[in-house]
Motif scaffolding. Structure first.
Motif, PDB file in Angstrom:
ATOM      1  N   ASP A  16       0.869  -1.172   0.000  1.00 33.54           N
ATOM      2  CA  ASP A  16       0.000   0.000   0.000  1.00 33.54           C
ATOM      3  C   ASP A  16       0.905   1.220   0.000  1.00 33.54           C
ATOM      4  OD1 ASP A  16      -1.762   2.098   0.491  1.00 33.54           O
ATOM      5  OD2 ASP A  16      -2.986   0.917   1.869  1.00 33.54           O
ATOM      6  N   THR A  17       0.895   1.978  -1.080  1.00 38.85           N
ATOM      7  CA  THR A  17       1.834   3.097  -1.207  1.00 38.85           C
ATOM      8  C   THR A  17       1.171   4.441  -0.950  1.00 38.85           C
ATOM      9  OG1 THR A  17       1.452   3.362  -3.578  1.00 38.85           O
ATOM     10  CG2 THR A  17       3.211   1.825  -2.899  1.00 38.85           C
ATOM     11  N   ARG A  18       0.062   4.435  -0.241  1.00 33.85           N
ATOM     12  CA  ARG A  18      -0.584   5.719   0.047  1.00 33.85           C
ATOM     13  C   ARG A  18       0.397   6.667   0.705  1.00 33.85           C
ATOM     14  NH1 ARG A  18      -6.585   3.763   1.459  1.00 33.85           N
ATOM     15  NH2 ARG A  18      -5.645   1.732   1.646  1.00 33.85           N
ATOM     16  N   HIS A  91      -8.581   5.515 -12.259  1.00 33.85           N
ATOM     17  CA  HIS A  91      -8.525   4.240 -11.547  1.00 33.85           C
ATOM     18  C   HIS A  91      -8.005   3.173 -12.505  1.00 33.85           C
ATOM     19  CE1 HIS A  91     -10.376   0.489  -9.971  1.00 33.85           C
ATOM     20  NE2 HIS A  91     -10.091   1.036  -8.812  1.00 33.85           N
ATOM     21  N   LEU A  92      -6.891   2.527 -12.152  1.00 34.44           N
ATOM     22  CA  LEU A  92      -6.296   1.473 -12.967  1.00 34.44           C
ATOM     23  C   LEU A  92      -6.325   0.179 -12.170  1.00 34.44           C
ATOM     24  CD1 LEU A  92      -4.562   0.616 -15.488  1.00 34.44           C
ATOM     25  CD2 LEU A  92      -2.557   1.216 -14.112  1.00 34.44           C
ATOM     26  N   SER A  93      -6.940  -0.860 -12.723  1.00 34.55           N
ATOM     27  CA  SER A  93      -6.952  -2.196 -12.109  1.00 34.55           C
ATOM     28  C   SER A  93      -6.056  -3.100 -12.940  1.00 34.55           C
ATOM     29  CB  SER A  93      -8.356  -2.794 -12.098  1.00 34.55           C
ATOM     30  OG  SER A  93      -9.230  -1.994 -11.354  1.00 34.55           O
ATOM     31  N   VAL A  94      -5.133  -3.811 -12.273  1.00 32.58           N
ATOM     32  CA  VAL A  94      -4.173  -4.651 -12.985  1.00 32.58           C
ATOM     33  C   VAL A  94      -4.111  -6.042 -12.357  1.00 32.58           C
ATOM     34  CG1 VAL A  94      -1.780  -4.889 -13.736  1.00 32.58           C
ATOM     35  CG2 VAL A  94      -2.747  -2.623 -13.467  1.00 32.58           C
ATOM     36  N   LEU A  95      -4.111  -7.061 -13.205  1.00 34.74           N
ATOM     37  CA  LEU A  95      -3.842  -8.447 -12.808  1.00 34.74           C
ATOM     38  C   LEU A  95      -2.629  -8.892 -13.608  1.00 34.74           C
ATOM     39  CD1 LEU A  95      -7.435  -9.927 -13.134  1.00 34.74           C
ATOM     40  CD2 LEU A  95      -6.303  -9.189 -11.042  1.00 34.74           C
ATOM     41  N   LEU A  96      -1.661  -9.536 -12.941  1.00 31.80           N
ATOM     42  CA  LEU A  96      -0.471 -10.016 -13.636  1.00 31.80           C
ATOM     43  C   LEU A  96      -0.045 -11.340 -13.014  1.00 31.80           C
ATOM     44  CD1 LEU A  96       1.952  -9.430 -15.650  1.00 31.80           C
ATOM     45  CD2 LEU A  96       3.145  -8.572 -13.643  1.00 31.80           C
ATOM     46  N   ALA A  97       0.204 -12.331 -13.855  1.00 32.56           N
ATOM     47  CA  ALA A  97       0.705 -13.630 -13.398  1.00 32.56           C
ATOM     48  C   ALA A  97       1.964 -13.975 -14.177  1.00 32.56           C
ATOM     49  CB  ALA A  97      -0.346 -14.707 -13.616  1.00 32.56           C
ATOM     50  N   GLY A 109      -3.907  -5.554  -8.333  1.00 35.57           N
ATOM     51  CA  GLY A 109      -3.760  -4.248  -7.715  1.00 35.57           C
ATOM     52  C   GLY A 109      -4.573  -3.167  -8.371  1.00 35.57           C
ATOM     53  N   ILE A 110      -4.717  -2.071  -7.626  1.00 39.25           N
ATOM     54  CA  ILE A 110      -5.349  -0.883  -8.156  1.00 39.25           C
ATOM     55  C   ILE A 110      -4.411   0.297  -7.941  1.00 39.25           C
ATOM     56  CG2 ILE A 110      -7.716  -1.670  -7.836  1.00 39.25           C
ATOM     57  CD1 ILE A 110      -7.815   0.282  -5.411  1.00 39.25           C
ATOM     58  N   ARG A 111      -4.440   1.201  -8.899  1.00 38.70           N
ATOM     59  CA  ARG A 111      -3.699   2.451  -8.772  1.00 38.70           C
ATOM     60  C   ARG A 111      -4.705   3.587  -8.869  1.00 38.70           C
ATOM     61  NH1 ARG A 111      -0.624   5.046 -13.626  1.00 38.70           N
ATOM     62  NH2 ARG A 111      -2.767   5.670 -13.941  1.00 38.70           N
ATOM     63  N   ALA A 122       0.322   9.155  -7.601  1.00 38.24           N
ATOM     64  CA  ALA A 122      -0.618   8.029  -7.551  1.00 38.24           C
ATOM     65  C   ALA A 122      -0.263   7.125  -6.380  1.00 38.24           C
ATOM     66  CB  ALA A 122      -0.556   7.236  -8.852  1.00 38.24           C
ATOM     67  N   TYR A 123      -1.234   6.376  -5.912  1.00 39.77           N
ATOM     68  CA  TYR A 123      -0.935   5.364  -4.905  1.00 39.77           C
ATOM     69  C   TYR A 123      -1.503   4.024  -5.345  1.00 39.77           C
ATOM     70  CZ  TYR A 123      -5.693   5.811  -2.954  1.00 39.77           C
ATOM     71  OH  TYR A 123      -7.045   5.812  -2.777  1.00 39.77           O
ATOM     72  N   TRP A 124      -0.863   2.990  -4.840  1.00 39.98           N
ATOM     73  CA  TRP A 124      -1.203   1.614  -5.191  1.00 39.98           C
ATOM     74  C   TRP A 124      -1.657   0.841  -3.970  1.00 39.98           C
ATOM     75  CZ3 TRP A 124      -1.010  -1.004  -9.852  1.00 39.98           C
ATOM     76  CH2 TRP A 124      -0.407  -0.338 -10.912  1.00 39.98           C
ATOM     77  N   GLU A 125      -2.586  -0.075  -4.199  1.00 41.55           N
ATOM     78  CA  GLU A 125      -2.951  -1.123  -3.238  1.00 41.55           C
ATOM     79  C   GLU A 125      -2.835  -2.428  -4.017  1.00 41.55           C
ATOM     80  OE1 GLU A 125      -6.844  -0.378  -1.711  1.00 41.55           O
ATOM     81  OE2 GLU A 125      -6.331   1.646  -1.063  1.00 41.55           O
ATOM     82  N   VAL A 126      -1.885  -3.282  -3.617  1.00 41.80           N
ATOM     83  CA  VAL A 126      -1.598  -4.495  -4.387  1.00 41.80           C
ATOM     84  C   VAL A 126      -1.506  -5.690  -3.446  1.00 41.80           C
ATOM     85  CG1 VAL A 126      -0.051  -5.575  -6.072  1.00 41.80           C
ATOM     86  CG2 VAL A 126      -0.199  -3.070  -5.961  1.00 41.80           C
TER      87      VAL A 126
END
Length: 141
Positions: A16-18, A91-97, A109-111, A122-126
């Motif tokens: 969480d980069t808030r 709002h950016l939603s990302v899935l990565l495998a 995660g979301i940015r 920006a802040y991220w929650e991943v």
């Protein structure tokens, strides 16, 4: 046939980069006990590398580190992202495998980028996961 799961093998880590309150901004802390991530070519295509590069450095480290010791060839990736513009933010939603013979990592995660601000604000929650992959046994009848 896959072997039995390794007890407690799944690792989960939240990022969480808030931004902390004004005047107390601190640089991101690297994972405990981890040395800087060496530059290793995992063979990812340019699009996957770009998607991975959007994540904060600590997330990139978590996702790639398991592949650095003998599992860096044949890394397969899959990802998806959706971006929406809201009244107050983007709002950016990302899935990565990422997966290979012995490891799989996954991030969801979301940015949030406040309206009128630069990408550095920006802040991220991943949520990230890593699990070792057990090799297949001999083929059965």
């Amino acid at each position: 046939m896959l072997g039995p799961p390794v007890p407690r093998a799944l690792r989960r880590q939240s990022f969480d980069t808030r931004t902390p309150p004004a005047g107390t901004r601190t640089p991101p802390v690297p994972p405990r006990g981890a040395s800087p991530l060496p530059t290793v070519d995992l063979g990812l295509d340019a699009e996957t590398t770009a998607v991975l590069g959007n994540f904060p450095p600590a997330v990139q480290d978590f996702l790639q580190r398991p592949f650095l010791h003998g599992d860096s060839h044949g890394v397969v990736s899959d990802w998806d992202y959706q971006e929406e513009t809201e009244f107050t933010h983007r709002h950016l939603s990302v899935l990565l495998a990422l997966s290979a013979d012995r490891n799989v990592t996954f991030a969801s995660g979301i940015r949030i980028l406040p309206r009128g601000r630069s990408p550095q604000d920006a802040y991220w929650e991943v949520e990230c996961y890593h699990a070792p992959v057990r090799g297949r046994g001999p083929a059965g009848p």
